[in-house]
Design an enzyme around this catalytic site. Structure first.
Site, mmCIF file in Angstrom:
data_model
loop_
_atom_site.group_PDB
_atom_site.id
_atom_site.type_symbol
_atom_site.label_atom_id
_atom_site.label_comp_id
_atom_site.label_asym_id
_atom_site.label_seq_id
_atom_site.Cartn_x
_atom_site.Cartn_y
_atom_site.Cartn_z
ATOM 1 N N GLU A 199 0.797 -1.228 0.000
ATOM 2 C CA GLU A 199 0.000 0.000 0.000
ATOM 3 C C GLU A 199 0.834 1.284 0.000
ATOM 4 O OE1 GLU A 199 -2.891 -0.024 3.134
ATOM 5 O OE2 GLU A 199 -3.900 -1.813 2.405
ATOM 6 N N GLU A 387 -5.302 -8.500 1.182
ATOM 7 C CA GLU A 387 -5.752 -8.194 2.552
ATOM 8 C C GLU A 387 -7.238 -7.908 2.542
ATOM 9 O OE1 GLU A 387 -3.890 -5.041 4.748
ATOM 10 O OE2 GLU A 387 -1.868 -5.763 4.307
HETATM 11 C C1 FCB Z 1 -3.715 -2.173 5.955
HETATM 12 C C2 FCB Z 1 -2.278 -2.491 6.304
HETATM 13 C C3 FCB Z 1 -2.135 -3.564 7.360
HETATM 14 C C4 FCB Z 1 -3.163 -3.399 8.451
HETATM 15 C C5 FCB Z 1 -4.540 -3.269 7.872
HETATM 16 C C6 FCB Z 1 -5.631 -3.146 8.906
HETATM 17 O O1 FCB Z 1 -3.791 -0.919 5.391
HETATM 18 O O2 FCB Z 1 -1.605 -2.908 5.150
HETATM 19 O O3 FCB Z 1 -0.824 -3.546 7.834
HETATM 20 O O4 FCB Z 1 -2.822 -2.351 9.241
HETATM 21 O O5 FCB Z 1 -4.588 -2.152 7.027
#
Ligand code: FCB
Length: 478
Positions: A199, A387
């Site tokens: 990210e 994620e």
């Molecule tokens: C994302 C991050 C991860 C975690 C989640 C909740 O943006 O990549 O490390 O903090 O959010």
């Protein structure tokens, strides 16, 4: 008899409406229970973690300082006053954690490498003990039949490099390339799935625009160079991995949050467009050779000042896959507090939406469907959800953690992923954020995102009900 045939037979009992309508009405009444097989046998299931959030051992075996050590150990930066010094002690407990991942029937384990563990000052010399640690983690994964998926950079920049300007300094392209080469060389024989950055929008915006994350810098003058150099490293890292790792599948990850206007009023629509350019388009479009979305967000033209020679060309890299990371959506309205954005979010509370998670994020399963469709419009190859997950208040009771909200969250989001997949989106896998409760950056340990509960005093692990749900969902033959 399969379910569809049974429904067809049932549907043939009604005569007033067409067969197709009867069938679709019945399918709504008796929705199919989500099953792994609907995603196909090739679909990959994994869990995700990141170094600073789980490893601890912040000054063990020669590890150097990262900006997150510095930031979290300075007063006032972390809401709970905590830091990642010990975190989940994954550094020592990785065998148990990898065994649990395997017990839950996942196939892949995503983790990141801590740059200052491998190169304590950010540049050579290499800390062999750091390399040895990741060799042990990789070997343990392989031993358990889990595919290791490595992220090169998940936010823990070596402090020494930050002292030289960090992401603002163009030299970082060189530093990062050297680091990528060391990692490719050390682990590329066994690791075939790589992600360059986690990210980039999040770490440059939170760390260099808003000052909410390490290193705590803010303002356009910090953000614009940091963003450009991160975009340059995104592609440079891809090229290094291509050159040094045989048969690698190279990706990078992007946060994506669907932006909706609060009303159809042109001022709100424009605000949503600008916010979308900032939140979602910056890094992916740069990597696709589309440049930065300057037309929709003119302030980005300030990046030109940091562009040199062949940069426009060098920003491009043909990733094998893009990892999308999605949690919620935002609704924005026109607002003039931030002059260059002229937009502001309307909180879920003000919109009277529920449920929201412990992070205050709206639960919006449709968002991941829309995010996948959004990416499918770009000429990207494969897409993975690298994620997705949610933090809720988890309280252990007699050795169990009942977290029905999280299970509901996963089911709803997975249904949305499946819907996109069935409509032809090239989504190839799904990683849960997160495997373990961990150090949630500026929020400290309060939000718990894990499938596995961690008692941060005793380091005891308790598989939550949502973890058991995945074990069942992923069990062979399902
Ligand atoms: C994302 C991050 C991860 C975690 C989640 C909740 O943006 O990549 O490390 O903090 O959010």
């Amino acid at each position: 008899m399969d379910r569809r045939t049974a429904l067809k037979i049932l549907a043939s009992g009604f005569f007033s409406v067409s067969a197709a309508d009867r069938l679709s009405a019945l399918e709504k009444l008796f929705p199919e229970e989500l099953s792994r097989s609907q995603f196909g046998t090739e679909f990959l299931w994994g869990v995700a973690t990141s170094a600073y959030q789980v490893e601890g051992a912040w000054n063990t075996d020669g590890r150097g300082l990262s900006i997150w050590d510095q930031f979290s150990q300075s007063e006032g930066n972390i809401k709970t006053g905590q830091n990642g010094n010990t975190a989940c002690d994954f550094y020592h407990r990785y065998p148990e954690d990898i065994a649990i991942t395997n017990d839950l029937n996942f196939q892949a384990f995503r983790f990141s490498l801590s740059w200052p563990r491998i190169l304590p000052s950010g540049r050579s010399p290499v800390n062999q003990k750091g390399v040895d640690f990741y060799n042990r983690v990789i070997d343990e994964c392989l031993h358990k039949g889990l595919e290791p998926w490595i992220t090169l950079f998940h936010w823990d920049l070596p402090q020494d490099l930050e002292d030289r300007g960090g992401w603002r300094n163009r030299d970082i392209i060189e530093w990062f390339s050297d680091y990528a080469r060391v990692c490719a060389d050390a682990f590329g024989d066994r690791v075939k799935n790589w992600m360059v950055l986690n990210e980039p929008f999040a770490f440059t915006a939170l760390g260099y625009l808003l000052g909410m994350h390490a290193p705590g810098a803010y303002g356009m003058k910090n953000f614009l160079p940091a963003a450009h150099h991160a975009a340059m490293c995104q592609s440079a890292g891809g090229r290094i991995l291509r050159e040094y790792v045989k048969d690698a599948r190279i990706g990078t990850t992007q946060s994506i949050v669907i932006v909706d206007p609060r009303t159809q009023d042109p001022a709100d629509l424009e605000a949503a467009k600008r916010s979308d350019a900032l939140l979602n388009r910056l890094f992916i479009e740069a990597s696709l050779g589309m440049g930065y979305p300057v037309n929709d967000l003119p302030v980005l033209s300030g990046i030109e000042k940091y562009m040199q020679g062949d940069d426009a060309e060098l920003l491009k890299f043909g990733f094998d896959f893009i990892g999308i990371q999605n949690y919620t959506r935002v609704v924005v309205k026109h607002g003039s507090i931030v002059p260059w954005l002229k937009g502001m979010p309307v909180s879920p509370k003000k919109r009277h939406v529920s449920p929201v998670t412990e992070m205050g994020w709206e639960v919006y399963p449709e968002g991941i469907y829309r995010a996948l469709k959004y990416y499918a419009k770009y000429p990207v190859r494969d897409i993975y959800v690298t994620e997705n997950g949610a933090a809720f208040k988890d309280i252990p009771e007699d050795g169990r953690v009942h977290d029905p909200e999280r299970t509901r969250f996963f089911k709803a989001y997975l249904e949305s992923v499946l819907r996109a997949k069935n409509e032809g989106v090239n989504v190839k896998g799904y990683f849960v954020w997160s495997f373990l409760d961990n150090f949630e950056w500026a929020e400290g340990y309060r939000p718990r995102f894990g499938l596995v509960y961690v008692d941060f005093k005793s380091q005891e692990r308790i598989i939550k009900d949502s973890g058991y749900w995945f074990r069942e969902f992923l069990s062979p033959g399902k």
